[in-house]
Scaffold this active site. Structure first.
Site, PDB file in Angstrom:
ATOM      1  CE  LYS A   1      -3.996  -2.161   2.205  1.00  0.00           C
ATOM      2  NZ  LYS A   1      -4.968  -2.142   3.310  1.00  0.00           N
TER       3      LYS A   1
ATOM      4  CG  ASP B   1      -7.984   0.003   3.900  1.00  0.00           C
ATOM      5  OD1 ASP B   1      -8.820  -0.739   3.351  1.00  0.00           O
ATOM      6  OD2 ASP B   1      -6.758  -0.246   3.913  1.00  0.00           O
TER       7      ASP B   1
HETATM    8  N1  LIG Z   1     -10.911  -5.308   7.415  1.00  0.00           N
HETATM    9  C1  LIG Z   1     -10.195  -4.625   6.574  1.00  0.00           C
HETATM   10  O1  LIG Z   1     -10.696  -4.103   5.566  1.00  0.00           O
HETATM   11  C2  LIG Z   1      -8.741  -4.421   6.858  1.00  0.00           C
HETATM   12  C3  LIG Z   1      -8.025  -3.434   6.174  1.00  0.00           C
HETATM   13  C4  LIG Z   1      -6.674  -3.268   6.487  1.00  0.00           C
HETATM   14  C5  LIG Z   1      -6.076  -4.105   7.434  1.00  0.00           C
HETATM   15  N2  LIG Z   1      -6.814  -5.044   8.053  1.00  0.00           N
HETATM   16  C6  LIG Z   1      -6.208  -5.915   9.077  1.00  0.00           C
HETATM   17  O2  LIG Z   1      -5.536  -5.109  10.033  1.00  0.00           O
HETATM   18  C7  LIG Z   1      -4.431  -5.845  10.566  1.00  0.00           C
HETATM   19  C8  LIG Z   1      -3.171  -4.980  10.553  1.00  0.00           C
HETATM   20  O3  LIG Z   1      -2.822  -4.647   9.213  1.00  0.00           O
HETATM   21  P1  LIG Z   1      -1.623  -3.622   8.962  1.00  0.00           P
HETATM   22  O4  LIG Z   1      -1.644  -3.335   7.521  1.00  0.00           O
HETATM   23  O5  LIG Z   1      -1.697  -2.494   9.914  1.00  0.00           O
HETATM   24  O6  LIG Z   1      -0.361  -4.525   9.329  1.00  0.00           O
HETATM   25  P2  LIG Z   1       1.063  -4.008   9.842  1.00  0.00           P
HETATM   26  O7  LIG Z   1       1.374  -2.683   9.264  1.00  0.00           O
HETATM   27  O8  LIG Z   1       1.979  -5.161   9.622  1.00  0.00           O
HETATM   28  O9  LIG Z   1       0.885  -3.794  11.433  1.00  0.00           O
HETATM   29  C9  LIG Z   1       0.688  -4.906  12.275  1.00  0.00           C
HETATM   30  C10 LIG Z   1       0.333  -4.425  13.675  1.00  0.00           C
HETATM   31  O10 LIG Z   1       0.088  -5.571  14.493  1.00  0.00           O
HETATM   32  C11 LIG Z   1       0.966  -5.560  15.620  1.00  0.00           C
HETATM   33  N3  LIG Z   1       1.336  -6.924  15.966  1.00  0.00           N
HETATM   34  C12 LIG Z   1       1.724  -7.912  15.113  1.00  0.00           C
HETATM   35  N4  LIG Z   1       1.987  -9.035  15.812  1.00  0.00           N
HETATM   36  C13 LIG Z   1       1.761  -8.742  17.123  1.00  0.00           C
HETATM   37  C14 LIG Z   1       1.858  -9.499  18.326  1.00  0.00           C
HETATM   38  N5  LIG Z   1       2.256 -10.776  18.317  1.00  0.00           N
HETATM   39  N6  LIG Z   1       1.544  -8.899  19.494  1.00  0.00           N
HETATM   40  C15 LIG Z   1       1.142  -7.607  19.510  1.00  0.00           C
HETATM   41  N7  LIG Z   1       1.033  -6.835  18.404  1.00  0.00           N
HETATM   42  C16 LIG Z   1       1.342  -7.405  17.217  1.00  0.00           C
HETATM   43  C17 LIG Z   1       2.159  -4.769  15.166  1.00  0.00           C
HETATM   44  O11 LIG Z   1       2.868  -4.302  16.302  1.00  0.00           O
HETATM   45  P3  LIG Z   1       4.421  -3.858  16.164  1.00  0.00           P
HETATM   46  O12 LIG Z   1       4.420  -2.458  15.633  1.00  0.00           O
HETATM   47  O13 LIG Z   1       4.912  -3.975  17.564  1.00  0.00           O
HETATM   48  O14 LIG Z   1       5.069  -4.838  15.217  1.00  0.00           O
HETATM   49  C18 LIG Z   1       1.461  -3.655  14.376  1.00  0.00           C
HETATM   50  O15 LIG Z   1       0.912  -2.696  15.257  1.00  0.00           O
HETATM   51  C19 LIG Z   1      -4.287  -7.101   9.728  1.00  0.00           C
HETATM   52  O16 LIG Z   1      -4.830  -8.160  10.461  1.00  0.00           O
HETATM   53  C20 LIG Z   1      -5.149  -6.844   8.523  1.00  0.00           C
HETATM   54  O17 LIG Z   1      -5.732  -8.048   8.078  1.00  0.00           O
HETATM   55  C21 LIG Z   1      -8.120  -5.235   7.783  1.00  0.00           C
END
Ligand SMILES: NC(=O)c1ccc[n+]([C@@H]2O[C@H](COP(=O)([O-])OP(=O)(O)OC[C@H]3O[C@@H](n4cnc5c(N)ncnc54)[C@H](OP(=O)(O)O)[C@@H]3O)[C@@H](O)[C@H]2O)c1
Length: 295
Positions: free
Chosen positions: A63, A100
């Protein structure tokens, strides 16, 4: 001439976006096709610029790259630095949006949550959290406390939000980084934007119950989605908290993407949601992976 749209990401095998968009094309009788394409980082810009495509969507991990390829980014792309939807304009310019942001607004509205004046606890500080902070600030929340495993990322998210906010002074007042939820505090909404819940053995992003940190929550939204709802959302509901997983947000961003590609068209939200639910159910079968995830 058939208009071609493509989803760029890696992985894309489990994406339910093609099912949603194909359902919409059929119902609205649009001569268009939608395919998912596993994409390497170096290919993102060149595919987006290719003349044979009318537009498309972008999912993890591209993205931010997609945002940089645009010549006409929307205000939401500039604020979040991320693009999940792009299209080729008639003048050849590459326009893009971050739907989003609007998708989350739709999910909140369907849950009956009014952001204006609300107090929000945001779990996570990744790409999805950027869209959340932008949507919440624009919606007029009174506070957003960001709680993230890596505090430095939460501070970076706050800095970004302040730099791009319509009202920087109000944003500086509203957006805070939290080391933990305030014990006994009341939040109108807790929003999970971490990836916890994507894998079957994941712990909850936050224990909302009496044995947890002691906060009280009016509503809960999980950006992760799963067939039948995520375990965290089911946990919230057992505590009497109104809650929804990321499905409405996902369908919302897809519906808004369709409306960007076909100005004047009203996306068939309910039909797209039905297609998404059917696809998720099919994919959550014993041989089909876990049925949860992103776009
Ligand atoms: N429904 C929808 O339309 C939609 C749209 C976008 C995203 N999403 C969902 O939103 C989620 C995040 O997406 P993203 O793009 O933000 O991903 P990202 O940029 O990789 O961020 C991941 C986040 O999760 C945290 N995290 C990962 N593993 C963890 C753990 N074991 N314990 C605690 N925190 C943890 C990370 O913390 P750190 O910073 O400490 O690594 C970070 O804050 C995904 O599950 C995705 O499927 C859904």
């Amino acid at each position: 001439m058939t208009l071609r749209f493509v989803l760029l990401g890696d992985p894309v095998r489990h994406s339910i976006s093609p099912a949603m968009h194909r359902a919409a094309f059929e119902i609205r009788e649009l001569d268009a096709e939608y395919t998912a394409r596993r994409t390497a980082p170096g290919e993102v810009g060149s595919i987006m610029r290719s003349a044979g495509l009318a537009g498309g969507n972008v999912t993890l991990p591209h993205k931010l790259r997609a945002a940089r390829a645009l010549t006409r980014p929307s205000a939401a792309v500039r604020a979040t630095g991320a693009c999940n939807c792009w299209w080729r304009r008639t003048d050849g310019e590459l326009a893009g949006d971050n739907t989003d942001v609007g998708g989350l607004r739709i999910a909140l509205s369907r849950l009956g949550f009014q952001p204006q004046g609300g107090r929000v606890l945001l779990l996570g500080a990744g790409g999805a959290a950027r869209a959340a902070v932008h949507a919440l600030l624009e919606g007029g929340v009174s506070s957003v406390e960001i709680l993230n495993r890596t505090p430095a990322r939460a501070h970076a998210l706050r800095d970004r939000a302040l730099a791009h906010a319509t009202d920087a002074a109000r944003a500086a007042d509203a957006v805070r980084v939290a080391a933990a939820p305030h014990p006994g505090a009341t939040y109108d909404l807790v929003l999970n934007s971490t990836s916890l819940g994507l894998s079957p053995g994941d712990p909850f992003p936050l224990d909302l119950g009496p044995g947890g940190h002691g906060g009280r929550f009016g509503a809960a939204v999980d950006m992760v989605y799963a067939a039948g709802g995520t375990a965290w959302i089911r946990h919230a509901r057992t505590l009497g908290i109104r809650a929804t997983d990321g499905l409405d947000m996902l369908v919302g961003q897809a519906a808004l993407s369709l409306e960007r590609w076909f100005p004047g068209l009203e996306a068939p939200f309910e039909a797209m949601r039905e297609a998404a639910v059917a696809e998720l159910a099919a994919r959550s079968g014993p041989e089909s992976g876990d049925g949860s995830g992103t776009g």
